[in-house]
Design an enzyme around this catalytic site. Structure first.
Site, PDB file in Angstrom:
ATOM      1  N   LYS A 183      46.658  97.041 142.317  1.00  0.00           N
ATOM      2  CA  LYS A 183      46.663  96.893 140.816  1.00  0.00           C
ATOM      3  C   LYS A 183      47.208  95.533 140.690  1.00  0.00           C
ATOM      4  O   LYS A 183      48.655  95.539 140.428  1.00  0.00           O
ATOM      5  CB  LYS A 183      47.200  97.920 140.007  1.00  0.00           C
ATOM      6  N   GLU A 259      60.498  95.582 145.233  1.00  0.00           N
ATOM      7  CA  GLU A 259      60.881  93.941 145.404  1.00  0.00           C
ATOM      8  C   GLU A 259      61.050  93.392 143.830  1.00  0.00           C
ATOM      9  O   GLU A 259      59.774  93.413 143.227  1.00  0.00           O
ATOM     10  CB  GLU A 259      59.960  93.021 146.029  1.00  0.00           C
ATOM     11  N   CYS A 293      60.819  84.529 142.323  1.00  0.00           N
ATOM     12  CA  CYS A 293      61.830  85.682 142.241  1.00  0.00           C
ATOM     13  C   CYS A 293      63.029  84.942 143.006  1.00  0.00           C
ATOM     14  O   CYS A 293      64.207  85.133 142.634  1.00  0.00           O
ATOM     15  CB  CYS A 293      61.528  86.917 142.920  1.00  0.00           C
ATOM     16  N   GLU A 395      68.008  87.053 134.071  1.00  0.00           N
ATOM     17  CA  GLU A 395      66.854  86.434 134.538  1.00  0.00           C
ATOM     18  C   GLU A 395      65.899  85.634 133.666  1.00  0.00           C
ATOM     19  O   GLU A 395      65.591  86.329 132.695  1.00  0.00           O
ATOM     20  CB  GLU A 395      66.150  87.111 135.695  1.00  0.00           C
TER      21      GLU A 395
HETATM   22  P1  NAD Z   1      56.148  93.127 135.794  1.00  0.00           P
HETATM   23  O1  NAD Z   1      57.183  93.901 136.170  1.00  0.00           O
HETATM   24  O2  NAD Z   1      55.800  92.970 134.207  1.00  0.00           O
HETATM   25  O3  NAD Z   1      54.441  93.564 136.202  1.00  0.00           O
HETATM   26  C1  NAD Z   1      54.228  93.681 137.457  1.00  0.00           C
HETATM   27  C2  NAD Z   1      53.238  94.515 137.559  1.00  0.00           C
HETATM   28  O4  NAD Z   1      53.626  95.907 137.235  1.00  0.00           O
HETATM   29  C3  NAD Z   1      52.037  93.934 136.886  1.00  0.00           C
HETATM   30  O5  NAD Z   1      50.992  94.420 137.652  1.00  0.00           O
HETATM   31  C4  NAD Z   1      52.009  95.325 135.772  1.00  0.00           C
HETATM   32  O6  NAD Z   1      50.807  95.487 135.043  1.00  0.00           O
HETATM   33  C5  NAD Z   1      52.680  96.557 136.335  1.00  0.00           C
HETATM   34  N1  NAD Z   1      53.262  97.241 135.732  1.00  0.00           N
HETATM   35  C6  NAD Z   1      54.123  97.072 134.210  1.00  0.00           C
HETATM   36  N2  NAD Z   1      54.676  98.362 133.822  1.00  0.00           N
HETATM   37  C7  NAD Z   1      54.136  99.155 134.651  1.00  0.00           C
HETATM   38  C8  NAD Z   1      54.197 100.610 134.876  1.00  0.00           C
HETATM   39  N3  NAD Z   1      54.844 101.336 133.622  1.00  0.00           N
HETATM   40  N4  NAD Z   1      53.529 101.363 135.546  1.00  0.00           N
HETATM   41  C9  NAD Z   1      53.029 100.548 136.650  1.00  0.00           C
HETATM   42  N5  NAD Z   1      52.779  99.477 136.600  1.00  0.00           N
HETATM   43  C10 NAD Z   1      53.277  98.664 135.722  1.00  0.00           C
HETATM   44  O7  NAD Z   1      56.519  91.723 136.502  1.00  0.00           O
HETATM   45  P2  NAD Z   1      55.655  90.256 136.259  1.00  0.00           P
HETATM   46  O8  NAD Z   1      56.142  89.679 134.961  1.00  0.00           O
HETATM   47  O9  NAD Z   1      54.271  90.450 136.712  1.00  0.00           O
HETATM   48  O10 NAD Z   1      56.396  89.423 137.500  1.00  0.00           O
HETATM   49  C11 NAD Z   1      57.785  88.768 137.188  1.00  0.00           C
HETATM   50  C12 NAD Z   1      58.911  89.537 137.640  1.00  0.00           C
HETATM   51  O11 NAD Z   1      58.860  89.763 139.044  1.00  0.00           O
HETATM   52  C13 NAD Z   1      60.097  88.646 137.734  1.00  0.00           C
HETATM   53  O12 NAD Z   1      61.384  89.645 137.438  1.00  0.00           O
HETATM   54  C14 NAD Z   1      60.303  88.493 139.222  1.00  0.00           C
HETATM   55  O13 NAD Z   1      61.772  88.304 139.518  1.00  0.00           O
HETATM   56  C15 NAD Z   1      59.960  89.528 139.704  1.00  0.00           C
HETATM   57  N6  NAD Z   1      59.319  89.382 141.124  1.00  0.00           N
HETATM   58  C16 NAD Z   1      60.015  90.126 142.197  1.00  0.00           C
HETATM   59  C17 NAD Z   1      59.678  89.440 143.470  1.00  0.00           C
HETATM   60  C18 NAD Z   1      60.497  90.116 144.754  1.00  0.00           C
HETATM   61  O14 NAD Z   1      60.161  89.888 145.836  1.00  0.00           O
HETATM   62  N7  NAD Z   1      61.722  90.403 144.731  1.00  0.00           N
HETATM   63  C19 NAD Z   1      58.749  88.718 143.750  1.00  0.00           C
HETATM   64  C20 NAD Z   1      57.785  88.500 142.682  1.00  0.00           C
HETATM   65  C21 NAD Z   1      58.293  88.557 141.395  1.00  0.00           C
HETATM   66  O1  6OD Z   2      57.840  85.336 150.902  1.00  0.00           O
HETATM   67  C1  6OD Z   2      57.713  86.360 150.769  1.00  0.00           C
HETATM   68  O2  6OD Z   2      57.378  87.239 151.734  1.00  0.00           O
HETATM   69  C2  6OD Z   2      57.948  87.083 149.383  1.00  0.00           C
HETATM   70  N1  6OD Z   2      57.951  88.266 149.202  1.00  0.00           N
HETATM   71  C3  6OD Z   2      58.434  86.187 148.460  1.00  0.00           C
HETATM   72  C4  6OD Z   2      58.482  86.548 147.013  1.00  0.00           C
HETATM   73  C5  6OD Z   2      58.765  85.574 146.125  1.00  0.00           C
HETATM   74  C6  6OD Z   2      59.016  85.820 144.817  1.00  0.00           C
HETATM   75  O3  6OD Z   2      58.619  85.451 143.813  1.00  0.00           O
END
Ligand code: NAD
Ligand code: 6OD
Length: 491
Positions: A183, A259, A293, A395
């Site tokens: 998804k 993550e 992130c 954040e």
């Molecule tokens: P988000 O959590 O709003 O959404 C991520 C996904 O989860 C989307 O596909 C969304 O539709 C789905 N989702 C939302 N609520 C849900 C629920 N209740 N059940 C199931 N699915 C659900 O995140 P975003 O705004 O798309 O991304 C930004 C965030 O992601 C930031 O906080 C960023 O730091 C984090 N991020 C972390 C990493 C990492 O590797 N640690 C990598 C990339 C992004």
């Molecule tokens: O490089 C990767 O494998 C990874 N998971 C990066 C995540 C980036 C976050 O926005």
């Protein structure tokens, strides 16, 4: 088509090897100018169920039965299929996210292909533990572990690096013999769907890779995590969403890998290579408009070089080329959506209320053309906030950082670790002893010394605290996406 109406593309779900529309549609918007680039068909609960059942059938079929070498060969084919459509993937990722074409070409799409190649290599070459166990009667026993797939893996991904982060999970899941239902974010549905086309052309069996589109709560995301036939859930996104998903999956006790968000620190010592450090921190703060992130939103600089560092980073921020993502020289594109821009701007306002000194930016750039309808913000630097300020604790996920001075190594370590998150940190020093010492004190999953976002896909990746649960990468991915069965044979 009626004259004057532009035909808009339809992005469909991909279930059991077929593209299928849903009953409801939502718009896919180009963040660079606010235009609608596609309509996306949302999967309802029945369609999510069909996707999971298709994945189950494929898992019980040839995909689940094939050996490692056959599966690895398919993964190489998927990597080739991505590269064969390189320009299409770049164009789709740029249109969906607004990221500069240069960035998508050098990072997102090459990494997608690399994800499949690396996990194909790894699954072929990674051995498993075995122990010869002594027994009192002297006959002894042999223990050895075998790796088995989990079954159907549910994969939920965000919008910031859509294809990179999706394939980071799909590749090891498939390498281990699972099938998947994914998804993608509602903001960026295109490249997950293009990947389906690539898989179809590569001949991947029906049902191995399924895509359901939609939102989170009461939509495809939640339906997928609630599904009783999904054996494991892997998620990348906000920490709060991770908490909601954890609640949902708790009922059926599935393995989860999360993550999540970060509020990452960079520590700059006076003995750093100044030019390299400013350039590295510039990347760490502004890459992908700060929507990675791992980006550094807190920069701690040793007091003796503080003023000079702030001045030079300000010049760097102000010289970034903000513009159309399609222009090859653009370095900073828009944020993902009007809603996310409002969130980032609300932090820009909050920083001022919290007493920040504005060094650079803080507003919206003006272009005098259609980009004014896009979701741009200026790259922004603040100083002068208390460590307890919300802008230092929460954040923001935009092209923004706060820079604070420090006097001692202990103070820098304390401030860097004073957060509920624990994703990444970077240390900038030419004193390698200090680099090791400080790096080992960081309460995070990844620490870079004199670099940032330099990736070796065999290494553990993940976060502590609010930044996640578990590690992926290399062997850690293979272990998450498989069940180990230890066999003990009495000799
Ligand atoms: P988000 O959590 O709003 O959404 C991520 C996904 O989860 C989307 O596909 C969304 O539709 C789905 N989702 C939302 N609520 C849900 C629920 N209740 N059940 C199931 N699915 C659900 O995140 P975003 O705004 O798309 O991304 C930004 C965030 O992601 C930031 O906080 C960023 O730091 C984090 N991020 C972390 C990493 C990492 O590797 N640690 C990598 C990339 C992004
Ligand atoms: O490089 C990767 O494998 C990874 N998971 C990066 C995540 C980036 C976050 O926005």
């Amino acid at each position: 088509m009626r004259r004057g109406l532009r035909q808009v593309k339809l992005i469909q779900n991909y279930i059991d090897g077929k593209f299928v529309p849903g009953k409801r549609q939502f718009a896919d918007v180009n963040p660079a100018d606010g235009s609608v680039i596609a309509q996306v068909t949302e999967a309802d609960r029945d369609m999510v169920d069909a996707a999971v059942q298709a994945a189950r059938k494929a898992y019980r079929g040839e995909w689940g039965r094939w050996g490692i070498r056959e599966r690895a060969a398919w993964l190489y084919k998927i990597a080739d299929a991505i590269e064969a459509r390189f320009d299409c993937f770049v164009a789709a990722e740029v249109a969906d996210t607004g990221k500069p074409v240069a960035l998508a070409s050098r990072l997102d799409v090459p990494r997608a292909a690399a994800n499949f190649r690396v996990f194909a290599d790894l699954i072929k070459t990674t051995g498993l533990e075995s122990f010869q166990t002594e027994t009192p009667d002297g006959k002894n026993a042999l223990n050895y572990a075998v790796r088995k797939p989990l079954g159907v893996v549910g994969i939920i991904t965000p919008w910031n690096l859509p294809l990179l982060l999706l394939t980071w999970k799909v590749a090891p899941a498939l390498a281990c013999g699972n099938t998947v239902a994914v998804k993608p974010s509602e903001e960026t549905p295109a490249t997950a769907t293009l990947l389906a086309e690539a898989m179809q052309h590569a001949g991947i069996p029906d049902g191995v890779y399924n895509v359901v589109h939609g939102f989170g709560p009461n939509s495809a995301g939640e339906f997928l995590t609630q599904h009783p036939d999904v054996n494991a859930v892997t998620f990348t996104g906000e920490s709060q969403t991770g908490a909601a998903i954890m609640k949902t999956v708790a009922a059926s006790v599935k393995p989860v890998s999360f993550e999540l968000g970060g509020k990452n620190a960079a520590i700059v010592f006076a003995d750093c290579d100044f030019e390299e450090t400013v350039s590295g921190i510039g990347e760490a703060v502004f890459l992908n408009s700060g929507q990675v992130c791992l980006c550094a939103e807190r920069v701690y600089v040793e007091r003796v070089i503080f003023d000079r560092f702030v001045e030079v980073l300000k010049c760097k921020a102000e010289s970034l080329h903000i513009g159309s993502p399609l222009d090859k020289t653009t370095e900073l594109g828009p944020l993902i959506s009007a809603q996310h821009r409002e969130k980032v701007l609300s932090y820009y306002r909050l920083a001022r209320e919290e007493g920040a000194v504005s060094v650079s930016g803080g507003g919206i750039p003006e272009f005098g053309n259609s980009l004014d309808n896009g979701f741009y913000v200026q790259p922004t630097i603040y100083t002068g906030l208390k460590e307890s300020a919300r802008c230092v604790k929460e954040e923001i996920f935009g092209p923004v950082c706060h820079i604070a001075p420090f006097d001692t190594e202990e103070e820098a370590v304390h401030m860097a670790n004073d957060t509920k998150y624990g994703l990444a940190a970077s240390i900038w020093t030419t004193n390698l002893k200090r680099g090791h010492r400080v790096a080992q004190q960081m309460n995070v999953g990844i620490t870079w010394v004199n670099c940032w976002f330099l990736r070796d896909l065999r290494t553990p990746f993940g976060g502590a605290g609010l930044s996640g649960i578990g590690r992926e990468g290399g062997l850690h991915s293979l272990n998450f996406y498989s069940e180990l069965n230890n066999i003990c044979i009495r000799l």
